[in-house]
Scaffold this motif. Structure first.
Motif, PDB file in Angstrom:
ATOM      1  N   ALA A 261       0.834  -1.200   0.000  1.00 10.54           N
ATOM      2  CA  ALA A 261       0.000   0.000   0.000  1.00 10.54           C
ATOM      3  C   ALA A 261       0.865   1.245   0.000  1.00 10.54           C
ATOM      4  O   ALA A 261       1.966   1.266   0.560  1.00 10.54           O
ATOM      5  N   SER A 263       0.164   5.943  -0.630  1.00 12.21           N
ATOM      6  CA  SER A 263      -0.900   6.937  -0.509  1.00 12.21           C
ATOM      7  C   SER A 263      -0.518   8.274  -1.120  1.00 12.21           C
ATOM      8  O   SER A 263       0.638   8.523  -1.477  1.00 12.21           O
ATOM      9  N   TYR A 268      -5.545   6.229  -0.393  1.00 11.33           N
ATOM     10  CA  TYR A 268      -4.468   5.254  -0.533  1.00 11.33           C
ATOM     11  C   TYR A 268      -4.915   4.085  -1.401  1.00 11.33           C
ATOM     12  O   TYR A 268      -6.110   3.839  -1.579  1.00 11.33           O
ATOM     13  N   VAL A 269      -3.931   3.388  -1.975  1.00 13.62           N
ATOM     14  CA  VAL A 269      -4.211   2.201  -2.774  1.00 13.62           C
ATOM     15  C   VAL A 269      -3.622   0.985  -2.067  1.00 13.62           C
ATOM     16  O   VAL A 269      -2.575   1.069  -1.427  1.00 13.62           O
ATOM     17  N   ASP A 271      -2.495  -2.922  -2.967  1.00 12.83           N
ATOM     18  CA  ASP A 271      -2.185  -3.848  -4.063  1.00 12.83           C
ATOM     19  C   ASP A 271      -1.369  -4.990  -3.465  1.00 12.83           C
ATOM     20  O   ASP A 271      -0.153  -4.884  -3.296  1.00 12.83           O
ATOM     21  N   ILE A 275       3.036  -3.037  -5.111  1.00  9.22           N
ATOM     22  CA  ILE A 275       2.866  -1.791  -5.859  1.00  9.22           C
ATOM     23  C   ILE A 275       3.740  -1.804  -7.111  1.00  9.22           C
ATOM     24  O   ILE A 275       4.936  -2.116  -7.046  1.00  9.22           O
ATOM     25  N   ASP A 292      -5.560   7.774  -7.297  1.00 10.47           N
ATOM     26  CA  ASP A 292      -6.737   6.969  -7.605  1.00 10.47           C
ATOM     27  C   ASP A 292      -6.687   6.397  -9.022  1.00 10.47           C
ATOM     28  O   ASP A 292      -7.320   5.371  -9.317  1.00 10.47           O
ATOM     29  N   TYR A 294      -4.254   4.956 -10.307  1.00  5.16           N
ATOM     30  CA  TYR A 294      -3.464   3.720 -10.283  1.00  5.16           C
ATOM     31  C   TYR A 294      -4.352   2.497 -10.503  1.00  5.16           C
ATOM     32  O   TYR A 294      -4.006   1.572 -11.244  1.00  5.16           O
ATOM     33  N   VAL A 295      -5.520   2.483  -9.876  1.00  2.00           N
ATOM     34  CA  VAL A 295      -6.391   1.295  -9.946  1.00  2.00           C
ATOM     35  C   VAL A 295      -7.021   1.122 -11.326  1.00  2.00           C
ATOM     36  O   VAL A 295      -7.488   0.034 -11.659  1.00  2.00           O
ATOM     37  N   ALA A 301      -5.813  -3.910  -7.737  1.00  3.38           N
ATOM     38  CA  ALA A 301      -5.641  -2.916  -6.685  1.00  3.38           C
ATOM     39  C   ALA A 301      -6.975  -2.287  -6.284  1.00  3.38           C
ATOM     40  O   ALA A 301      -7.940  -2.285  -7.048  1.00  3.38           O
ATOM     41  N   THR A 302      -6.997  -1.724  -5.069  1.00  4.93           N
ATOM     42  CA  THR A 302      -8.177  -1.054  -4.531  1.00  4.93           C
ATOM     43  C   THR A 302      -7.795   0.345  -4.072  1.00  4.93           C
ATOM     44  O   THR A 302      -6.758   0.524  -3.420  1.00  4.93           O
ATOM     45  N   PHE A 303      -8.620   1.328  -4.405  1.00  6.67           N
ATOM     46  CA  PHE A 303      -8.399   2.698  -3.944  1.00  6.67           C
ATOM     47  C   PHE A 303      -9.351   2.986  -2.790  1.00  6.67           C
ATOM     48  O   PHE A 303     -10.548   2.700  -2.863  1.00  6.67           O
TER      49      PHE A 303
END
Length: 447
Positions: A261, A263, A268-269, A271, A275, A292, A294-295, A301-303
């Protein structure tokens, strides 16, 4: 002999003498709490009032920075440079361009820089500077004009044997270029050693971009090794997604850990596959986008727009964003999530209460003055190359960086043991950093 009560009284005097500077008060308090045993062992330091002198900057420079935007509107910002201590060498420390910059901010950063620079073992003193100017959303022309106005005032206080600034938040290679160009123009000297963080084709050093993040990863790996472990196979959480965070993530992965993770100010994301550093670098350093996005390219991945990145369970945490970002609540969440080691990639990102939680729960804690010293160490290596008209390879420079981080860890670890507090990296860093500065100041007399 200096007692704990004496140090507490001194702290109160410093707070009274420097009102409305909470970050500076916090930094001073953290150091003073470690120095009681040193004063008992070296009463001569107390007689010479070395602590009082270390806590008072040698010079504080505040100046007006007028500049004109692209629409012809005049703006006025305030510039700062605090030249804190030159006992070990020329003042060395970054410039920060951000709306939050004030004299108190710069003093806290400069005070930390004294001990950080001392721990590197390299001949550099402590200083810091900046301006309450926000480069976000400004054109290259506006930033150039601001930097030129800033340097037109500050240049008279700088020099490779006097004061050597570098970059920090809001000051990257672009800003360093504009600042150096104006210094060169005014002085009619190609004095490349007067500033660090330069481009490779005009005096910069390889690994400087990566150094703070790499150094933080090396330091936490050394902390784990001290108890028979390593980063290999560990789940790691990194706050931030700027320069320090990106390269800390990259080096953690190279050392066998998995950063799950990271941020920015929007959230934050998470994964769990690790990452993707190249994607993160593309988003943040090239396209300058929010995390955000990134996802959108990583379906695994989760935001999370709300909450704290410290809620993500991990074994190692690296706060790499900004001061006081990791609070007591975040520290308790990390402890509950199984954290065993924390190292500060940013400057003082953990609150006093958070540090207490870590130390009370047996979490190995590496303070920023030790853990993120790789950046300034590599700046000093850049100064060495400039002085000798040389340029080192990436591999050679990184090897120097790794050796310096090993030596910093060893100094902190051994000093903590010497003073009866094994594993206490806060005491180790403060005492080891202070002692070297104190010895130099003692040799120079009362100056």
């Amino acid at each position: 002999m200096r007692t704990v009560a004496d140090l507490s009284k001194l702290e109160q005097e410093i707070v009274h003498r420097n009102p409305a500077e909470p970050e500076f008060h916090q930094a001073v308090r953290e150091v003073l709490e470690s120095l009681g045993p040193v004063m008992s062992k070296h009463p001569e330091y107390a007689d010479a009032k070395l602590i009082e002198r270390v806590c008072e900057p040698e010079r504080q420079i505040i100046f007006r920075v007028p500049w004109v935007d692209d629409s012809g509107v005049v703006h006025v910002n305030r510039g700062f440079r605090v030249e804190f201590n030159s006992a070990l060498g020329p003042y060395k420390g970054g410039l920060r361009f951000d709306r939050s910059v004030s004299l108190g901010t710069v003093k806290f950063l400069g005070f930390e820089q004294i001990f950080k620079n001392s721990l590197t073992g390299l001949p550099i003193g402590g200083g810091k500077g900046g301006a309450d100017f926000d480069p976000k959303g400004r054109s290259d022309g506006e930033i150039m004009r601001f930097c030129q106005s800033f340097m037109t005032e500050l240049y008279r206080h700088l020099g490779e044997y006097t004061d050597v600034p570098a970059g920090d938040i809001g000051v990257g290679a672009r800003e360093i270029g504009f600042l150096f160009g104006q210094y060169k123009r005014i002085t009619n000297r190609y004095e490349s050693g007067m500033i660090t963080g330069k481009g490779l084709v005009w005096g910069g050093a390889r690994v400087r971009t990566e150094a703070t993040g790499y150094g933080t990863a090396y330091f936490v790996d050394e902390m784990l090794a001290a108890t028979g472990g390593s980063l290999d196979g560990r789940a790691v959480v990194v706050s931030g997604s700027g320069n320090v965070a990106i390269y800390a993530i990259e080096k953690v992965h190279q050392l066998g850990g998995t950063v799950v993770a990271c941020s920015d100010s929007s959230g934050y994301v998470v994964d769990h596959d690790g990452i993707d550093v190249e994607l993160l670098r593309e988003l943040k350093e090239v396209r300058r986008r929010r995390i955000d996005e990134y996802v959108e390219q990583r379906p695994t991945a989760t935001f999370v727009p709300d909450g704290s990145v410290w809620d993500v369970p991990c074994q190692v945490a690296l706060p790499c964003a900004t001061q006081n970002e990791l609070t007591e609540h975040g520290a308790k969440a990390l402890v509950a999530g199984g954290v065993v080691a924390v190292a500060e990639g940013a400057n003082m990102p953990c609150t006093r209460e958070a540090v207490h939680v870590f130390r009370e729960n047996g979490v190995a804690f590496g303070p920023g003055k030790a853990a993120n010293a790789g950046g300034v160490a590599t700046s000093a290596l850049e100064m060495q190359q400039n002085a000798s008209r040389d340029s080192w390879t990436f591999e050679h420079t990184e090897e120097r960086l790794r050796a310096i981080m090993h030596d910093i860890h060893q100094a902190c670890h051994e000093t903590a043991e010497e003073y009866g507090r094994p594993g206490d990296y806060v005491l180790g860093a403060n005492v080891a950093g202070f002692t070297r500065v104190a010895e130099a100041m003692s040799a120079f007399g009362v100056v």
